[in-house]
Design an enzyme around this catalytic site. Sequence first.
Site, mmCIF file in Angstrom:
data_model
loop_
_atom_site.group_PDB
_atom_site.id
_atom_site.type_symbol
_atom_site.label_atom_id
_atom_site.label_comp_id
_atom_site.label_asym_id
_atom_site.label_seq_id
_atom_site.Cartn_x
_atom_site.Cartn_y
_atom_site.Cartn_z
ATOM 1 N N ASP A 703 0.856 -1.188 0.000
ATOM 2 C CA ASP A 703 0.000 0.000 0.000
ATOM 3 C C ASP A 703 0.889 1.233 0.000
ATOM 4 O O ASP A 703 2.058 1.179 0.388
ATOM 5 C CB ASP A 703 -0.930 0.017 1.216
ATOM 6 C CG ASP A 703 -2.113 0.952 1.014
ATOM 7 O OD1 ASP A 703 -2.214 1.552 -0.080
ATOM 8 O OD2 ASP A 703 -2.940 1.102 1.934
ATOM 9 N N GLU A 741 10.537 5.420 -10.047
ATOM 10 C CA GLU A 741 9.536 4.366 -10.146
ATOM 11 C C GLU A 741 9.377 3.662 -8.810
ATOM 12 O O GLU A 741 10.354 3.328 -8.136
ATOM 13 C CB GLU A 741 9.936 3.355 -11.222
ATOM 14 C CG GLU A 741 9.869 3.913 -12.627
ATOM 15 C CD GLU A 741 9.976 2.806 -13.659
ATOM 16 O OE1 GLU A 741 9.147 1.893 -13.618
ATOM 17 O OE2 GLU A 741 10.887 2.850 -14.478
ATOM 18 N N ASP A 773 -2.616 -2.667 -3.067
ATOM 19 C CA ASP A 773 -3.604 -1.627 -2.777
ATOM 20 C C ASP A 773 -3.081 -0.284 -3.282
ATOM 21 O O ASP A 773 -1.920 -0.143 -3.642
ATOM 22 C CB ASP A 773 -3.874 -1.556 -1.271
ATOM 23 C CG ASP A 773 -5.247 -0.996 -0.952
ATOM 24 O OD1 ASP A 773 -5.867 -0.391 -1.857
ATOM 25 O OD2 ASP A 773 -5.718 -1.152 0.189
ATOM 26 N N HIS A 907 -0.834 -0.794 4.963
ATOM 27 C CA HIS A 907 -1.413 0.539 5.146
ATOM 28 C C HIS A 907 -1.007 1.127 6.494
ATOM 29 O O HIS A 907 -0.612 2.299 6.580
ATOM 30 C CB HIS A 907 -2.931 0.463 5.035
ATOM 31 C CG HIS A 907 -3.627 1.716 5.478
ATOM 32 N ND1 HIS A 907 -3.631 2.872 4.731
ATOM 33 C CD2 HIS A 907 -4.326 2.001 6.615
ATOM 34 C CE1 HIS A 907 -4.297 3.819 5.376
ATOM 35 N NE2 HIS A 907 -4.725 3.313 6.516
#
Length: 932
Positions: A703, A741, A773, A907
């Site tokens: 994430d 990147e 995610d 996350h």
Amino acid sequence: MASGGFYGRGGRGRSILDALKQPARKPGQQEEQAQAQATAPVAPQSSDATPKPTTAPITLGRGGGLLAMMQKAQLSSQPGASAETTAPKPAGPAMPFTMPKGRGLGGMKELLQKASQGRGMPASVEASSQPSAAVTSSSSTPPQPSGAGAALSPAPPTEELSRLTIYERREAVHRSGEEGKVMPFSANHIRVKCRNSGVFQYDVKFDPVIDSKGMRIGMLNEHRPVIGQTKAFDGRLLFLPIRLPQNETVLHSVRKTDGINVTITIRLTTVVDPTQCAHLYNIVFRRIMSILDMCQVGRYYYNPHTPSQVPQYKLEVWPGYISSIKEQEGGLLLNLDASHRVLRTETVLDVMQSIAVRNPNNCQDDIVRKVIGSVVLTRYNNKTYRVDEIKWDMKPLDTFKSCSTGEEISFLDYYRKNYNITIRDAEQPLLINRPRKKREPGEREPKIEMICLVPELCYMTGLTDEMRSDFRLMKDIAVHTRVTPMQRIIAMRKFINSINTTDEARKQLENWGLELETDTIRIEGRLLKEEKIKMHRKDFMAGPEADFGREVTRSSVLVAVDLRNWIVFFTKRDTPRAVDYIQMMKTVGPQMGIQIQDPLKRDLKDDRTETFVRSLRENVNPRVQMVVVICPTSRDDRYSAIKKFCCVECPVPSQVIISKTIGNQNKLRSVTQKIALQMNCKLGGELWALEIPLKDLMIVGIDVFHDASKGKRSIAGFVASTNRTCTRWFSRVHFQVPHEELVNGLKTSLLSALRTYHEINHKLPEKILVYRDGVGDGQLKVVSEHEVKQLATCFMHFPNYEPKLSVVVVQKRINTRLFYQTGSNRVDNPPPGSVMDHTITRRDWYDFFLVSQHVRQGTVSPTHYIVVHDGSGMKADHMQRLAYKMTHMYYNWPGTVRVPAPCQYAHKLAYLVGQSIHKEPSELLSDRLFFL
């Protein structure tokens, strides 16, 4: 092989085409000899002989097979050609043709045209070039030769139609499972019926070139008798529901600015299937929203005429709709959902005055921080603007030149004349909005404009951070925004009925041949079976609501880490609460299999951040297992300082507790149980597990968090399982700076995870499943075509290692809703484990929707899983079941969460680093869930 010159990015293809002109080289023959042979005079042949072309023995690349097929078709069309003339011969002149420079596309088109002129186009090419029987050749087509072959010589295809003969649309992706109980569902999708066979796309050119998009649109509107009243024009491409009489239509207009004659050429390029016109139909629906008197705020439309008032907080809630037409697996569907927008009834001037009263000495800086960047609404025209600047030296008494009359007029007089509004404060500064206009192809740099706004007439939108942290305020707002499934269905039916009963709105659909069904789509879904939760001494089922918090706190955890050397920091006024908490920890810990000894207590003289950090430096050493800090209040700076010390300076697991959390004696036991479980995870323990049938499997969660304090820098959280039961996790963080990147950091993290997995299991995983995610629809191809290949390069660092890799994008911010059909006209929230994998899924992707949570209020939101790369070869049932299992494995909540546990872990890690630490955590903590 002789190589020609290299021309731009298409040099490789161009050199192959040049080589086709050269004769074949015999074994051992030098390139100079081959060129001399090509330039030598050729002996005359008999009259009945046919020139035999020679092709060089080259390896054909992209498009090479198509070129060879076109050459063969051209040769076979020559007079007297036989089957053997198309075979390659060792000698003879090369086939003469001239190729335009580029990526080989010009050569393909020239071959295609020669083939069509010589013997007529192949059936497949002709069918794709002529979209429908009604399309005829343009009047500008050169005359065809008469005779027997005239009927077989259609007009050569145009550039766009020739392109259609090369690229074909692939079939829809359909991957459905079979396990589970079949249940009746409905979704917030409405079928769109298309009566027209297609939409006609035209290319519009202006001679001389017109830079202004608005002027191009105005000139085209002058010819509505020719093109019709219904159109969609973006300045270059014109879409019409009807076909013009000719393929190329020439119109004439006069430029009003200088009287120059302008020629408008409208040329048919293709006929688009209605299912592929979603972008066009979404424009039509935006027009319908305006016809229904809806106001656009942000991306969506709302009804300003029926607001719900929340006067105690100076707020009001506007009801509205989110609409989007897409081609799904089940055809063209309208995704429709009820939405709400919270607006404030206080103006920007009210905010300025309140700040000036609180801080009269430095009010301008505070006003800039509060106002700049915010979105305001002007109710006199129901438009939203972003505030880019505050002009303190401009007042409503200042004048500007009116665009309509060219006269100087003050802001006071302008609003009184045009809107009948009297501005009361003539000394207030003005707000500046600078519209961000996109430059069209061929246009000059757009002229920078600014819009002046009066603070007294601008209303603030959105909620501040202080408002979001107010529990009572959010609860009162939820009364208006939290909508049940049945209320959503009623709102959607009301919207469809308003379209059908409004003549102008209904006509907008009819002009494009569209018709909406009167109710939402009804489909069949499946309910996966309950999962079994495994603890240390007993197993139990998760239950129909997938909530097993009570059983977890009454059972021994899977792997317990005894707490023997830990420190508790607290202020003097929190001493009684700290003592009660420590005693409760010693009580509830053994019940969950965790032995807890007395900690080292450190009371602080004050609650300053420096005091906490200094005490941590003085008392924490490598022997300490856990640091517990009880803070009197919630302060971000203090929390960040504590976490930075415990995660970077002196790596040790830490637990920060707000004093109010453990202040209620009635809830102290349940709160302490949850804290004890969380602390056990941070120490490296394991709470519970599920049965994972797949062996040698590594599950990865990724994430991304955007760090606003560091400009545009992003933080990627990476978490990977390191054991068979997926109960232990390895974590890494990568900082992504602009123009770098993200996949570079992910490759480094994956390499470290593979090495850690090998150290623990003494072998590498055979299957790797990545849950990604933080990816929007526009980035799906980037992930599938670029990131997947880059991640696969990590396997080259290990000898003879080729695992099966699958990458699944997880999207939770979606507008799709699923409803469980409890009766003929009644719906409810679907239970946890509900899966929908057909009809409303994407046409071109392997995906499914999964409801993993039980919701008691409002409407549940499913999670969208898109399998962008499926190298593992798992069945659809196994992919869906594994995703549902992973939603049970988030140790911070004894139940299911919306996304798989590794995504939620990633996350939490990225959020902690981006919000508080702003540095990479110590690698000594990477084998524990220190970020929970």
